[in-house]
Design a protein around this motif. Structure first.
Motif, PDB file in Angstrom:
ATOM      1  N   MET A 151       0.838  -1.201   0.000  1.00 53.95           N
ATOM      2  CA  MET A 151       0.000   0.000   0.000  1.00 53.95           C
ATOM      3  C   MET A 151       0.882   1.265   0.000  1.00 53.95           C
ATOM      4  SD  MET A 151      -2.812   1.160   2.810  1.00 53.95           S
ATOM      5  CE  MET A 151      -3.852  -0.253   2.563  1.00 53.95           C
ATOM      6  N   GLY A 152       0.535   2.261  -0.732  1.00 51.99           N
ATOM      7  CA  GLY A 152       1.331   3.481  -0.810  1.00 51.99           C
ATOM      8  C   GLY A 152       1.154   4.328   0.442  1.00 51.99           C
ATOM      9  N   SER A 153       1.938   5.373   0.547  1.00 51.64           N
ATOM     10  CA  SER A 153       1.898   6.196   1.747  1.00 51.64           C
ATOM     11  C   SER A 153       0.545   6.886   1.892  1.00 51.64           C
ATOM     12  CB  SER A 153       3.013   7.233   1.669  1.00 51.64           C
ATOM     13  OG  SER A 153       2.825   7.987   0.489  1.00 51.64           O
ATOM     14  N   ARG A 154      -0.206   6.946   0.814  1.00 56.20           N
ATOM     15  CA  ARG A 154      -1.479   7.649   0.896  1.00 56.20           C
ATOM     16  C   ARG A 154      -2.646   6.711   1.186  1.00 56.20           C
ATOM     17  NH1 ARG A 154      -0.870  12.726  -2.073  1.00 56.20           N
ATOM     18  NH2 ARG A 154       1.342  12.955  -2.256  1.00 56.20           N
ATOM     19  N   GLY A 155      -2.328   5.476   1.524  1.00 62.30           N
ATOM     20  CA  GLY A 155      -3.380   4.504   1.765  1.00 62.30           C
ATOM     21  C   GLY A 155      -4.345   4.920   2.848  1.00 62.30           C
ATOM     22  N   ALA A 199      -3.218  -0.473  -8.807  1.00 57.12           N
ATOM     23  CA  ALA A 199      -2.864  -1.502  -7.826  1.00 57.12           C
ATOM     24  C   ALA A 199      -1.567  -2.168  -8.292  1.00 57.12           C
ATOM     25  CB  ALA A 199      -3.983  -2.530  -7.710  1.00 57.12           C
ATOM     26  N   ALA A 200      -0.829  -2.672  -7.319  1.00 60.76           N
ATOM     27  CA  ALA A 200       0.456  -3.303  -7.645  1.00 60.76           C
ATOM     28  C   ALA A 200       0.379  -4.797  -7.363  1.00 60.76           C
ATOM     29  CB  ALA A 200       1.554  -2.675  -6.800  1.00 60.76           C
ATOM     30  N   HIS A 201       1.207  -5.561  -8.055  1.00 58.27           N
ATOM     31  CA  HIS A 201       1.416  -6.963  -7.697  1.00 58.27           C
ATOM     32  C   HIS A 201       2.920  -7.196  -7.666  1.00 58.27           C
ATOM     33  CE1 HIS A 201       2.369  -8.104 -11.827  1.00 58.27           C
ATOM     34  NE2 HIS A 201       1.301  -7.433 -12.216  1.00 58.27           N
ATOM     35  N   PRO A 202       3.378  -8.353  -7.180  1.00 53.77           N
ATOM     36  CA  PRO A 202       4.831  -8.513  -6.955  1.00 53.77           C
ATOM     37  C   PRO A 202       5.672  -8.237  -8.204  1.00 53.77           C
ATOM     38  CG  PRO A 202       3.613 -10.322  -5.970  1.00 53.77           C
ATOM     39  CD  PRO A 202       2.602  -9.511  -6.704  1.00 53.77           C
ATOM     40  N   LYS A 203       5.124  -8.477  -9.389  1.00 51.40           N
ATOM     41  CA  LYS A 203       5.950  -8.301 -10.586  1.00 51.40           C
ATOM     42  C   LYS A 203       5.707  -6.983 -11.323  1.00 51.40           C
ATOM     43  CE  LYS A 203       6.631 -13.171 -11.492  1.00 51.40           C
ATOM     44  NZ  LYS A 203       6.129 -14.324 -12.217  1.00 51.40           N
ATOM     45  N   GLY A 204       4.868  -6.149 -10.790  1.00 52.97           N
ATOM     46  CA  GLY A 204       4.630  -4.881 -11.491  1.00 52.97           C
ATOM     47  C   GLY A 204       3.270  -4.307 -11.150  1.00 52.97           C
ATOM     48  N   VAL A 230       0.258   4.156  -5.799  1.00 48.43           N
ATOM     49  CA  VAL A 230      -0.202   2.792  -5.498  1.00 48.43           C
ATOM     50  C   VAL A 230      -1.615   2.836  -4.924  1.00 48.43           C
ATOM     51  CG1 VAL A 230       0.286   0.665  -4.244  1.00 48.43           C
ATOM     52  CG2 VAL A 230       2.165   2.166  -4.915  1.00 48.43           C
ATOM     53  N   LEU A 231      -2.487   2.031  -5.461  1.00 47.44           N
ATOM     54  CA  LEU A 231      -3.832   1.894  -4.900  1.00 47.44           C
ATOM     55  C   LEU A 231      -3.890   0.613  -4.069  1.00 47.44           C
ATOM     56  CD1 LEU A 231      -5.981   2.731  -8.068  1.00 47.44           C
ATOM     57  CD2 LEU A 231      -5.541   4.212  -6.098  1.00 47.44           C
ATOM     58  N   PRO A 232      -4.488   0.681  -2.901  1.00 47.72           N
ATOM     59  CA  PRO A 232      -4.619  -0.542  -2.101  1.00 47.72           C
ATOM     60  C   PRO A 232      -5.652  -1.464  -2.744  1.00 47.72           C
ATOM     61  CG  PRO A 232      -5.836   1.232  -1.080  1.00 47.72           C
ATOM     62  CD  PRO A 232      -5.156   1.832  -2.276  1.00 47.72           C
ATOM     63  N   LEU A 233      -5.429  -2.740  -2.578  1.00 48.76           N
ATOM     64  CA  LEU A 233      -6.335  -3.721  -3.202  1.00 48.76           C
ATOM     65  C   LEU A 233      -6.947  -4.595  -2.119  1.00 48.76           C
ATOM     66  CD1 LEU A 233      -7.402  -4.783  -5.884  1.00 48.76           C
ATOM     67  CD2 LEU A 233      -5.370  -6.218  -6.058  1.00 48.76           C
ATOM     68  N   PRO A 234      -8.059  -4.148  -1.551  1.00 46.00           N
ATOM     69  CA  PRO A 234      -8.639  -4.898  -0.432  1.00 46.00           C
ATOM     70  C   PRO A 234      -9.268  -6.208  -0.882  1.00 46.00           C
ATOM     71  CG  PRO A 234     -10.074  -3.073  -1.047  1.00 46.00           C
ATOM     72  CD  PRO A 234      -8.849  -2.950  -1.881  1.00 46.00           C
TER      73      PRO A 234
END
Ligand SMILES: Nc1nc2c(ncn2[C@@H]2O[C@H](COP(=O)(O)OP(=O)(O)OP(=O)(O)O)[C@@H](O)[C@H]2O)c(=O)[nH]1
Ligand SMILES: [Mg+2]
Length: 243
Positions: free
Chosen positions: A1-5, A178-183, A221-225
Motif C-alpha cells: 500500500m502506498g503512503s497515501r493509503g 494496484a500493484a502486484h509482486p511483478k509490477g 499505489v492503490l490498495p487492493l482490499p
C-alpha cells in the motif's frame, strides 16, 4: 500500500461520502485482442446471462460519466445493451510504420489524423497499450478509468473508493494503480489524460508493454482490499471457475 493509503476507507457509508467528492471521470473499456487462450471472443461470453463486455461497461458506468469502448470491431458488439457507451473504432497502423500520430484540434481536444490504413485483411491487433492510446486521445476529463473487458469480478465499491481518492494523487504521478509482486495492474486503474504525449512517444519508439512504459514514471499505489476482483478470465478453465 502506498503512503497515501490512509485516505481509503472501504466501508459502504464512507464510499458514499467519497463518491460525492470524486472528480469527473471517463472510462475506457478495451475489447480487442485475440482471445487466443479462450478460443472465442471473451467480450461476448455470457456470465450469468450477461455478456462480459456488457457487464464491465455497466460497472464502468457506475464510476464514470462517459464510457468509451475501444475495439477494432464495434459491429460485433452493437447488439449488446450498452446504452450511452461510445465506441471508438480502433485503427491499424500502416505496414512497416509504427508511428501513431495524434494532432490537437482547435478546441484543444486530441484527435487522430486521417484514417490510417488497415495493415492486413483481418483487423489487426496491436495489444492493449495501442488501444488505450487511441481511447485516451478522445478523453476530455483529467482522469480516465481503464478496464479490460475480461474482468468478471470487478467490485464497484472498490472502484468508486479509488476514484474518490484521485484528487489526492501527487501531481507528478501519471497513473494510480494496484500493484502486484511483478509490477502494476495496468488494466484496472486510473491514468491522467495528460500522459498521452509520453504514451505516444513510447509507442512510436516501438514500445507495446504497459509494464515497461509505467516503469519510466511515478505511479501512485492503490490498495487492493479484494484481490479477487482482478480475476482475469482468459481461458475456458477460468470461465469454469466463474460459472
Ligand atoms: N482495443 C484493444 N483491446 C485489446 C487489444 N489486445 C488486447 N486487448 C484487450 O486487453 C485486455 C487484456 O487482453 P489479454 O487478456 O491480455 O489478451 P487477449 O488478446 O484478449 O487474449 P489472448 O490472445 O488469450 O492473450 C482485454 O480486455 C482485451 O480485449 C487490442 O489490440 N486492442
Ligand atoms: Mg486477460
Amino acid at each position: 500500500m502506498g503512503s497515501r493509503g490512509e485516505y481509503f476507507n472501504l466501508s459502504s457509508s464512507s464510499v458514499q461520502l467519497h463518491t460525492q467528492n470524486s472528480p469527473v471521470l471517463s472510462a475506457i473499456v478495451l475489447a480487442g485482442g485475440k482471445s487466443s487462450r479462450m478460443g472465442r471472443d471473451k467480450a461476448l461470453i455470457p456470465i450469468h446471462g450477461v455478456p462480459l463486455l456488457q457487464l464491465v461497461c455497466g460497472i464502468a458506468q457506475s464510476c464514470a460519466e462517459t464510457v468509451y469502448i475501444v475495439t477494432p470491431w464495434s459491429e460485433r458488439y452493437e447488439h449488446l445493451l450498452l446504452p450511452d457507451c461510445q465506441f471508438i473504432k480502433e485503427v491499424s497502423l500502416p505496414i512497416g510504420d509504427k508511428k501513431l500520430e495524434i494532432q490537437e484540434n482547435t478546441e484543444n481536444t486530441l484527435i487522430f489524423p486521417a484514417p490510417l490504413l488497415p495493415c492486413s485483411p483481418a483487423p489487426n491487433t496491436h495489444g492493449p497499450l495501442v488501444g488505450f492510446a487511441q481511447g485516451l486521445a478522445q478523453v476530455q476529463t483529467d482522469w480516465v478509468l481503464l478496464l479490460a473487458c475480461d474482468l468478471p469480478r470487478l467490485r464497484v465499491e472498490v472502484l468508486q473508493a479509488w476514484a474518490a481518492f484521485l484528487d489526492n494523487v501527487r501531481d507528478e504521478a501519471i497513473a494510480a494503480l494496484a500493484a502486484h509482486p511483478k509490477g502494476w495492474e495496468p488494466l484496472c486503474g486510473f491514468y491522467r489524460r495528460r500522459c498521452l504525449p509520453q504514451l505516444l512517444e513510447f509507442i512510436n519508439q516501438g514500445g507495446r508493454s504497459f509494464q515497461q512504459w509505467l516503469k519510466q514514471y511515478p505511479v501512485e499505489v492503490l490498495p487492493l482490499p479484494a484481490p479477487e476482483m482482478l480475476f482475469n478470465c482468459n481461458t475456458p478453465e477460468d470461465l469454469a471457475v466463474i460459472r
